[in-house]
Scaffold this motif. Sequence first.
Motif, short mmCIF file in Angstrom:
data_model
loop_
_atom_site.label_atom_id
_atom_site.label_comp_id
_atom_site.label_asym_id
_atom_site.label_seq_id
_atom_site.Cartn_x
_atom_site.Cartn_y
_atom_site.Cartn_z
N GLN A 63 0.82 -1.21 0.00
CA GLN A 63 0.00 0.00 0.00
C GLN A 63 0.85 1.26 0.00
N ALA A 64 1.95 1.24 0.73
CA ALA A 64 2.76 2.46 0.82
C ALA A 64 4.21 2.12 1.16
N ILE A 65 5.10 2.99 0.74
CA ILE A 65 6.50 2.86 1.14
C ILE A 65 7.05 4.25 1.47
N ILE A 66 7.93 4.29 2.44
CA ILE A 66 8.59 5.55 2.79
C ILE A 66 10.06 5.43 2.38
N LEU A 67 10.52 6.36 1.58
CA LEU A 67 11.93 6.38 1.14
C LEU A 67 12.67 7.47 1.92
N THR A 68 13.85 7.14 2.41
CA THR A 68 14.63 8.19 3.08
C THR A 68 15.60 8.82 2.09
N MET A 78 9.26 6.26 12.62
CA MET A 78 8.12 6.75 13.39
C MET A 78 6.95 7.07 12.46
N THR A 79 7.27 7.68 11.33
CA THR A 79 6.24 8.03 10.35
C THR A 79 5.56 6.78 9.80
N ALA A 80 6.38 5.75 9.52
CA ALA A 80 5.82 4.50 9.01
C ALA A 80 4.82 3.93 10.01
N ALA A 81 5.20 3.93 11.29
CA ALA A 81 4.32 3.39 12.32
C ALA A 81 3.04 4.21 12.42
N ASP A 137 5.85 -0.07 4.05
CA ASP A 137 7.24 -0.50 4.03
C ASP A 137 8.15 0.71 4.15
N LEU A 138 9.43 0.40 4.34
CA LEU A 138 10.40 1.45 4.60
C LEU A 138 11.64 1.11 3.79
N VAL A 171 5.44 14.77 6.16
CA VAL A 171 5.93 13.76 5.24
C VAL A 171 5.58 14.24 3.83
N THR A 172 6.49 14.02 2.88
CA THR A 172 6.24 14.46 1.52
C THR A 172 5.57 13.33 0.75
#
Lengths: 455, 455
Positions: B337-342, B355-358, B388-389, B424-425
């Motif tokens: 559904q979603a992923i966060i990229l650093t 923290m944002t992922a949680a 996911d992260l 978050v962007t």
Amino acid sequence: TASKTLRRPPSADNETDYRALGTFQDLFTSSLYSPGSPLFLPNGTHVINKLIGFLRTQYLQYGFREVLTPTIYKRSLWEISGHWVNYKDDMYEVRGRGATGEAEGEVGEDESYGLKPMNCPGHCLLFKSQKHSFRELPVRYADFSPLHRNEVSGSLSGLTRVRRFHQDDGHIFCRPQQIKGEIASALGFVEMVMNTFGLQSYRLVLSTRPEKDFIGSLELWNSAEAQLREALDNTGRPWTLNKGDGAFYGPKIDIQIQDKAGKYHQLSTIQLDMNLPQRFGLEYQVSEREPEYNPETPGKATPVLIHRAIFGSLERFLAILIEQYAGRWPFWMSPRQAIILTVNRTEEVVRYAEMTAAKIAGFRALQQTDGATVPKPLSSVDSTFVVDLDTSSQTLSKKYQRAKQMKYNLIFVVGHKDVQGQQVTVDVTGQLPSMSDQQVLDLEELLETRFRDQA
Amino acid sequence: TASKTLRRPPSADNETDYRALGTFQDLFTSSLYSPGSPLFLPNGTHVINKLIGFLRTQYLQYGFREVLTPTIYKRSLWEISGHWVNYKDDMYEVRGRGATGEAEGEVGEDESYGLKPMNCPGHCLLFKSQKHSFRELPVRYADFSPLHRNEVSGSLSGLTRVRRFHQDDGHIFCRPQQIKGEIASALGFVEMVMNTFGLQSYRLVLSTRPEKDFIGSLELWNSAEAQLREALDNTGRPWTLNKGDGAFYGPKIDIQIQDKAGKYHQLSTIQLDMNLPQRFGLEYQVSEREPEYNPETPGKATPVLIHRAIFGSLERFLAILIEQYAGRWPFWMSPRQAIILTVNRTEEVVRYAEMTAAKIAGFRALQQTDGATVPKPLSSVDSTFVVDLDTSSQTLSKKYQRAKQMKYNLIFVVGHKDVQGQQVTVDVTGQLPSMSDQQVLDLEELLETRFRDQA
Ligand SMILES: [Zn+2]
Ligand SMILES: [Zn+2]
């Protein structure tokens, strides 16, 4: 809809016996054709599904991911895992009956399968099917598959001594230094689950390395046991030690709860395993800078496997809950959340009762469709409830008596006045007194919404 | 968390081949130890669970109740049902390996079990375990049990030719005059489900009584077929007739969809059965005033059985959906559904991303617990998401490319500025363009809530 026959509820003697309550509440039954394998009726299946759904939701935040694995595996797999030799008497063997397999060169021992008694070998296959780096560990699989163990038939009974059962089975593949964190998380999970079901008075037992015939290095055992002890100490609960009572392949923690008769029942287990990962040749990639790096196996390390179950057997957990609640299920998992009783059997009252049941249940206007319009599917975020209807010709007081016996959480009554007022009368003498003011307000709010939105 | 390895996505040639996509998206795998029985990885299990959850929700309003039935039954049951003789080559036989059963007088044929190829005999046992009045019919059972059929191994492949599979199996026990209503409801259910998954272009085929060797009275056949025809006419869809092509025990309706290559696949089936209820001696109580009352069997009547499945095999339905969506899963059932990229790997950015992922996933603050406080369980009405992260050392553009290849529905980016702004962007060039304005607004609203409530 509910059965209309008045049945005798369990007597005071056995009103906390899960078998009597299970029969009275239509939870499960048994058959001569499937000894040791209970058949769950709709109500029992409802509760089991709620238990599974509850855990599934928690799994998200505990980092478990559910998998779906085969029921039968070739004999050669059980030879790798050691079950074919060590677990022989408890396993069922499966064979094709036709000649279909033989034509394909599948004759011989590989046409023989084992019906799985546990999920671990399948989860090892899954772990092995993908590459893993040390950064991605722990990998945590969960599985609710039915399991089969060929117990002696003399010992079969109800839900607690069975041949087929379900576990909330989980396997964690982790680095040696991650043991403590995983154990702490598992113990925290246990605490949360037991709190939820009012089973706080459990005891923790640690079983450690046997004197001899253990596998794995003494160093790994010592480190593992130290991590288990520390995690146990951090729970703030007392725990006891069964020195030397661990399996040859790893130490374990048992969680046992006491029933009203004082007898302890095994629920959760957390079992370390240094054997299966070796047997299956499991590995993960590890860089030279990491503590578990071993120059003899450059770039590769063997994960530690943790078997763990919180409920343990879902069947046994259900039996414990039936007795724990004496059949009065909390609303969220109740197979009998609400019933609507009609004051009489006039057409207007019966029709209005049916409409009201559908409204409270949360159904979209399914009945009105004529085939030309397709009803919209319900979404999983729509809240729906189990609402039964008693439109029988019995007197209201008989219906009422039965509804209370069946321990409906909510009892509604519909008569001519309700049809006129487009309302429903909520029974406040039934189960409602056990609800808090806030819950009653929520219920009124809910009913109002349902009647407003779906009229 | 997601695997960090960049893999080659399926080529243009086979990007709509479910096997290539299934492997690329980590949906399922296979093993030599379980031929014809795919192993579902977490992502594939996620989709299967969403399919089951979707149907389960609808079952409430279609009057189906789920049951949980055994995997193996004694040979004698399959002799009653006729499977042991008629279905011989396709069944697996199961036997205990130890001597445990024999000591209990269970030797001989009754120590032999059949691994179930279908649920009907078990559902007949359930129906028979309780008394039924004509007023309570139809009784509708649903079951998602794994089923086993010993297919020739040469024909095994992927998800469509398998030996182990799951059906959204259902059995309706009804009165003869209720056939039309049940068929109409089943066809409406099919229409709703196919609409939901964009599979509207299916065809309906009616197979009727064979010339000879049929069982049941001509009168019941004629009445049943007339009811099926009327229900089909009422759908407003064209349907075709396979005259004489029905089973010896009843007429049926097949629902077939066409794939992109023009080939038809069998999905749903609705099969009438006048045979099994007789073989099992099923009955319901009926009063003298009712039309089916028969003076030769006073007070008793035999129900008609309808077998029906909407998806059919869940495995085959999954294969069709993979190709239908070409791996771009609708948000509600997406395993990604979603992923966060650093943007980088600094500690503050990585910690903020975690923290944002949680937060977005909807987890309560699990990480902060120290063992002394027990986290609250998530409720099934809490909405949670799979987030996911990717905190790897690859460049942002590489991470971005991979996230798009893996077809994440939402891509978020977190860098130093986001940490400062506690925000978050959201990637608006990714999958978002396929969302409606309302969906984008809902998403913004959701994010705002999560950051406000759980900070
Ligand atoms: Zn295990
Ligand atoms: Zn069937």
